[in-house]
Design a protein around this motif. Sequence first.
Motif, PDB file in Angstrom:
ATOM      1  N   ALA A 160       0.394  10.916   7.245  1.00  0.00           N
ATOM      2  CA  ALA A 160       1.670  10.528   6.646  1.00  0.00           C
ATOM      3  C   ALA A 160       1.907  11.302   5.354  1.00  0.00           C
ATOM      4  O   ALA A 160       1.007  11.443   4.532  1.00  0.00           O
TER       5      ALA A 160
ATOM      6  N   GLU B 262       1.782   9.910   1.096  1.00  0.00           N
ATOM      7  CA  GLU B 262       0.637   9.021   0.890  1.00  0.00           C
ATOM      8  C   GLU B 262      -0.005   9.364  -0.452  1.00  0.00           C
ATOM      9  O   GLU B 262      -0.029  10.528  -0.863  1.00  0.00           O
TER      10      GLU B 262
ATOM     11  N   THR C 105       2.056   4.798   3.111  1.00  0.00           N
ATOM     12  CA  THR C 105       1.855   3.551   3.851  1.00  0.00           C
ATOM     13  C   THR C 105       1.295   2.447   2.970  1.00  0.00           C
ATOM     14  O   THR C 105       0.966   1.377   3.473  1.00  0.00           O
TER      15      THR C 105
ATOM     16  N   ASN D  25       9.460  -1.737   5.649  1.00  0.00           N
ATOM     17  CA  ASN D  25       8.102  -2.254   5.366  1.00  0.00           C
ATOM     18  C   ASN D  25       8.126  -3.518   4.517  1.00  0.00           C
ATOM     19  O   ASN D  25       7.300  -3.681   3.610  1.00  0.00           O
TER      20      ASN D  25
ATOM     21  N   SER E 177       4.734  -5.541   4.721  1.00  0.00           N
ATOM     22  CA  SER E 177       3.632  -5.029   3.905  1.00  0.00           C
ATOM     23  C   SER E 177       3.857  -5.342   2.427  1.00  0.00           C
ATOM     24  O   SER E 177       2.918  -5.691   1.700  1.00  0.00           O
TER      25      SER E 177
END
Length: 456
Positions: A260, A263, A304, A408, A411
Motif C-alpha cells: 500500500a 503507509e 492502512t 475506513n 478502523s
Amino acid sequence: MPKQPATIFVCQNCGSQSRKWLGQCTDCNEWNTFVEERFRANAQAPAASGFTGYRVAAPVAYDTVESQDDARVSTGIDEMDRVLGGGIVAGSLVLIGGAPGIGKSTIVMQMADKLGRNGTKVLYVSGEESERQIKMRGQRLGVEASNLFLLPETNLQAILAESDKLRPDFVIVDSIQTVFSDRIESAPGSVSQVRDVAAQFMTFAKQTATPVFLTGHVTKEGSIAGPKTLEHIVDTVLYFEGDRHHNHRIIRATKNRFGAANEIGVFEMTNAGLVPVGNPSELFLQERPENATGSVVTVCMEGTRPLLVEVQALVSGTKFGSGRRMTQGFDQNRASLLIAVLEKRLGFQLAGDDVFVNVAGGMEIDEPAADLGVVAAIASSFRNVQIPPETAVFGEVGLTGEVRGVLNAQSRAREAQTLGFKKLILPESNKKGLEKLLGLRIIGVKNLEQAMDELF
C-alpha cells in the motif's frame, strides 16, 4: 583518429536532453537548469562492466509463474516491514530519501545488522564513509552481524564486479548520488549518472533476484535529488520525514509496487539508533493538555493505519484590519475554506480575528477526514469552551456545511476505542455497523449544526 565524446545539455530537473543550451527547459519549463555533459559514443556494454549475470529475457506463460507474496523476507524491524508491505520482495529496488542527518544511514545500518544476524550475506556499499567510519557508527548502534560486508566504493562497474564475486543476499548502496558509471563522462550525482546507475542496479536486482536498497539525498524543496525518472525506475520510494525539534521520525511509502502506498512507519530517535514505535497514537497524545480550549482529537488514516492526533486552534483578536491565517501540519488553503464555511453557515465572525491551526507532534495531515477536527478546534477556541477530553471526531466538511462520510470508519472507531475514548462524533453515513463497539458512544451527524450541538 578516435571519435570525440559527444556533448549534450541535460536538464537537471527533469532529465530532458538537448544538443544546444536552452535558457528554459521545453519539457518542465524550468529556467537555467541545462548543464553540459559529455557522453561516450562507444560506451561499454553492461556485460563488460564486470557483472556477468545479464541475460536476454524470454516470454514466460503467466500461469507457470510462481507467486512470491509468501516469500517475503522480514527486515527484523516491524515498522519497516509495515512500510514495505510485509517484508522485502526478492529482486526489488527500494529508494530511501530524506534530509541530511535525519537517519537514512542509521536505518539501513540497523536493517543490515538484523538481516546479517539471520545468516544472510549483506553487502553495504558506502560512497561517503570509510570502513572505519562505518564501524564506528556500527558500534554506537550495537551492530554485531558477522555476515555484513563493507565496500567503500563509488565506481559502479567495480561494485557490480564485487557483487558478482560475493553473491550477497542483499545489497545496500549509500548513496545513489555518489556512485558513477565509466560509461558517462559527467560528475557523480548528475542527471545522466543517477539515471544510468539506477537503471543498471535495477537490471542487477531483477536478474539476480537480489534486493537492492538505495539511499538518496533530497533537494531544498524536499524531493529526491536527481531526475524524476529515478522514482519511476525503482519499485518502492520511501521518504524520511521528521522535525529536528522532535525525536520521532516517520518513514512514508509514496510509491510501492508490492504494498500500500502512503503507509507509514513511526520511529523514535535515541542514542542507540531508531527505535520502532508500536502505538504512534499514544506518542502523539502523551503531552495533550488538560482543561484547554481549542484542542480536539481527530482520527486520520496513514496508509492502512489509523492514527489519533491532536488538532489545536487559537483564535485571537488582531490589531490590523483583517486577520491572519496560519497553519502547521495542515493545508492553509483548506483551513481558510473551513473558516469561510464557519462564517457563512454558523455565523461565526472570524474576519477580524487571527486564526492559527496546529497539528501537535509534528504530524502532517492531508486527508479530508480531518476537516471536522479542525472546525471543532476553531469553534472551541472562538467560543472559549472546552471540548470533553474523552471525545474524538472525524469527518469531511462540505461547502454547504454538511458532514460527509469517509473511508475506513471501522478502523478509525476501533483505534479510538482502544485508546479509551468514550464518545466519537462522525458522519451519519458512517454510523451503521459501529454501535457494537463496547464502551464507545457513537454519534452520527449530518451537518455542522448537529456537530456543534453534540460538541458543546
